[in-house]
Design a protein around this motif. Structure first.
Motif, short mmCIF file in Angstrom:
data_model
loop_
_atom_site.label_atom_id
_atom_site.label_comp_id
_atom_site.label_asym_id
_atom_site.label_seq_id
_atom_site.Cartn_x
_atom_site.Cartn_y
_atom_site.Cartn_z
N ILE A 21 3.16 26.42 -1.80
CA ILE A 21 3.86 27.47 -2.48
C ILE A 21 4.05 27.58 -3.90
CG2 ILE A 21 6.09 26.35 -2.40
CD1 ILE A 21 7.45 28.88 -1.63
N GLY A 22 3.65 28.54 -4.61
CA GLY A 22 3.79 28.81 -6.08
C GLY A 22 5.08 28.45 -6.49
N GLY A 23 5.07 28.63 -7.86
CA GLY A 23 6.17 28.34 -8.70
C GLY A 23 7.30 29.33 -8.42
N GLY A 24 6.96 30.67 -8.41
CA GLY A 24 7.97 31.96 -8.04
C GLY A 24 8.58 31.56 -6.62
N GLY A 25 7.71 30.99 -5.73
CA GLY A 25 8.30 31.27 -4.44
C GLY A 25 9.13 29.91 -4.27
N ALA A 26 8.86 29.02 -4.95
CA ALA A 26 9.77 27.72 -4.81
C ALA A 26 10.96 27.71 -5.56
CB ALA A 26 8.99 26.55 -5.53
N PHE A 27 11.07 28.74 -6.55
CA PHE A 27 12.32 29.09 -7.56
C PHE A 27 13.19 29.91 -6.34
CE2 PHE A 27 15.23 30.87 -10.21
CZ PHE A 27 15.15 30.03 -11.40
N GLY A 50 3.15 24.54 -5.66
CA GLY A 50 1.65 24.34 -6.02
C GLY A 50 0.75 23.18 -5.18
N GLY A 51 0.24 22.48 -5.80
CA GLY A 51 -0.58 21.32 -5.17
C GLY A 51 0.45 20.27 -4.68
N ARG A 52 1.62 20.17 -5.06
CA ARG A 52 2.46 19.20 -4.58
C ARG A 52 3.42 19.76 -3.45
NH1 ARG A 52 6.05 17.27 -7.63
NH2 ARG A 52 5.71 14.92 -7.09
N SER A 53 3.15 20.63 -3.38
CA SER A 53 4.03 21.36 -1.98
C SER A 53 3.25 21.22 -0.77
CB SER A 53 4.27 22.89 -2.28
OG SER A 53 4.78 23.52 -1.07
N PRO A 54 3.83 20.74 0.45
CA PRO A 54 2.83 20.83 1.51
C PRO A 54 2.39 22.09 2.06
CG PRO A 54 5.48 19.75 1.75
CD PRO A 54 5.17 20.53 0.45
N VAL A 55 2.83 23.22 1.62
CA VAL A 55 2.40 24.34 2.11
C VAL A 55 1.74 25.09 0.85
CG1 VAL A 55 3.81 24.82 4.08
CG2 VAL A 55 4.47 25.71 1.93
N PRO A 75 9.12 21.75 4.28
CA PRO A 75 7.60 22.33 4.03
C PRO A 75 7.13 23.12 2.81
CG PRO A 75 8.64 22.87 6.15
CD PRO A 75 9.90 22.30 5.21
N LEU A 76 8.26 23.55 2.03
CA LEU A 76 8.07 24.44 0.99
C LEU A 76 8.08 23.50 -0.32
CD1 LEU A 76 10.32 27.35 1.93
CD2 LEU A 76 8.09 27.00 2.19
N ARG A 84 0.72 -1.49 -0.30
CA ARG A 84 -0.16 -0.06 0.07
C ARG A 84 0.84 1.08 0.03
NH1 ARG A 84 -2.13 -3.53 3.61
NH2 ARG A 84 -1.11 -2.45 5.37
N LEU A 85 2.12 1.23 -0.34
CA LEU A 85 2.91 2.48 -0.39
C LEU A 85 2.72 2.90 -1.81
CD1 LEU A 85 5.01 4.40 0.80
CD2 LEU A 85 6.83 2.68 0.01
N VAL A 86 2.40 4.32 -1.90
CA VAL A 86 2.17 5.04 -3.09
C VAL A 86 3.31 5.68 -3.53
CG1 VAL A 86 0.83 6.64 -4.24
CG2 VAL A 86 -0.20 5.39 -2.42
N THR A 87 3.67 5.29 -4.90
CA THR A 87 4.89 5.94 -5.41
C THR A 87 4.60 6.85 -6.58
OG1 THR A 87 5.36 4.13 -6.76
CG2 THR A 87 6.39 4.15 -4.74
N ASP A 88 3.29 6.67 -7.16
CA ASP A 88 3.09 7.33 -8.47
C ASP A 88 2.80 9.03 -7.95
OD1 ASP A 88 3.13 5.26 -9.80
OD2 ASP A 88 0.98 4.84 -9.67
N ASP A 89 3.60 9.62 -8.62
CA ASP A 89 3.45 11.11 -8.27
C ASP A 89 3.94 11.80 -7.34
OD1 ASP A 89 3.13 13.97 -9.27
OD2 ASP A 89 0.87 13.91 -8.74
N ALA A 90 4.78 10.81 -6.21
CA ALA A 90 5.32 11.22 -5.23
C ALA A 90 6.72 10.85 -5.09
CB ALA A 90 4.43 10.41 -4.12
N PHE A 91 6.89 9.45 -4.27
CA PHE A 91 8.14 9.04 -4.32
C PHE A 91 9.49 9.69 -3.91
CE2 PHE A 91 11.81 6.68 -6.56
CZ PHE A 91 11.64 5.59 -5.38
N GLY A 92 9.08 10.61 -2.80
CA GLY A 92 10.12 11.93 -2.45
C GLY A 92 10.44 12.79 -3.52
N SER A 93 9.77 12.95 -4.42
CA SER A 93 9.96 14.15 -5.63
C SER A 93 9.64 15.41 -4.89
CB SER A 93 9.19 13.73 -6.78
OG SER A 93 7.77 13.68 -6.53
N ASN A 94 10.27 16.43 -5.51
CA ASN A 94 9.94 17.80 -5.29
C ASN A 94 8.79 18.27 -6.04
OD1 ASN A 94 13.51 17.73 -5.53
ND2 ASN A 94 12.43 18.22 -3.44
#
Length: 263
Positions: free
Chosen positions: A111-117, A104-109, A161-162, A91-101
């Motif tokens: 944060i938008g693309g500009g802020g992430a950059f 937006g919706g894939r950030s814990p908080v 978190p970002l 039951r461990l999910v790896t699709d679109d996850a797997f410790g990737s950076n």
């Protein structure tokens, strides 16, 4: 090793150790690996660090390219081994996850693309600046792995978190290839921003540490020995003490001016 243990702590144990534990997993892994390999290669394991070393004139472009290839291949191999292990966990999910950076919706908080950059540039700047400052050359000796490991821990404490913290294109590439989906579409940011941070770190280091010494033996290790002229002189001038008999150098006229009995 950094991807397998660092990203592995996020993928396999993130629910148990949280962001603080993951941050220390990255930092401790870098410290122990640097103690093992720092005297051999400097243990950059990060293309942004190698770029900083290149711009600081501590290595030539050929060596930097070899380092980049090794780092990217190592990141992919580490991610492949981690993926193989993760697939054994039910039951461990790896699709679109797997410790990737992500942002937006894939950030814990969220944060938008500009802020992430911006975050990735600034965090990488700190990490590469510490590398350049505490090492002073290509390799790491003595206790030098400790501050760089602590720096990686610090940037992960802020960055997880970002963006789940990249500051390392090789760390981002491997997991994204196996995660797929949004991880691949957002990968460009985590390849570009850390390299810009490395460039800024090199510029800042040259500004704050002008003339930072580089050991001659380290320079020769990376670029090859400097050519010697006859009688031990180097290109561009005489060896130290040349022309001063009291310093042990030859007479100003060279060996051909010695008296016949000396010959």
């Amino acid at each position: 090793m950094l991807v397998f243990f660092g990203v592995g702590s996020l993928v396999l144990a993130g629910d148990y150790i949280n962001a603080v534990g993951i941050s220390f997993a990255f930092g401790f892994t870098l410290i122990v690996v640097a103690f093992a390999f720092g005297r051999i290669s400097g243990c950059h394991i990060n293309p942004a660090v190698t770029l900083g070393m290149l711009l600081a004139r501590r290595m030539d472009i050929r060596a930097a390219i070899e380092y980049w290839v090794a780092q990217l291949v190592g990141g992919i191999v580490g991610a492949a081994l981690l993926f193989l292990l993760a697939k054994q966990v039910p039951r461990l999910v790896t699709d679109d996850a797997f410790g990737s950076n992500g942002y937006g919706g894939r950030s814990p908080v969220g944060i938008g693309g500009g802020g992430a950059f911006l975050a990735e540039v600034l965090l990488t700047l700190l990490l590469v600046f510490i590398y350049l400052t505490v090492t002073g050359k290509v390799t790491m000796v003595a206790a030098e792995p400790v501050p760089v490991g602590l720096a990686l821990t610090a940037v992960n404490l802020v960055g997880i978190p970002l963006t789940w913290t990249s500051v390392n294109p090789a760390r981002s590439l491997g997991p994204a290839l196996f995660a797929g989906g949004g991880a691949l579409s957002q990968l460009w940011l985590f390849l570009v921003a850390p390299m810009i941070g490395g460039v800024l770190a090199a510029g800042l280091h040259m500004l704050t540490h002008p003339g930072h010494p580089v050991a001659e033996e380290e320079r020769e290790q990376v670029t090859g020995p400097r050519p010697h002229m006859p009688w031990g002189r180097r290109l561009g001038g005489r060896r130290p003490g040349a022309g001063r008999p009291e310093a042990g150098g030859p007479e100003p006229g060279g060996p051909e001016t010695k008296p016949p009995e000396a010959a």
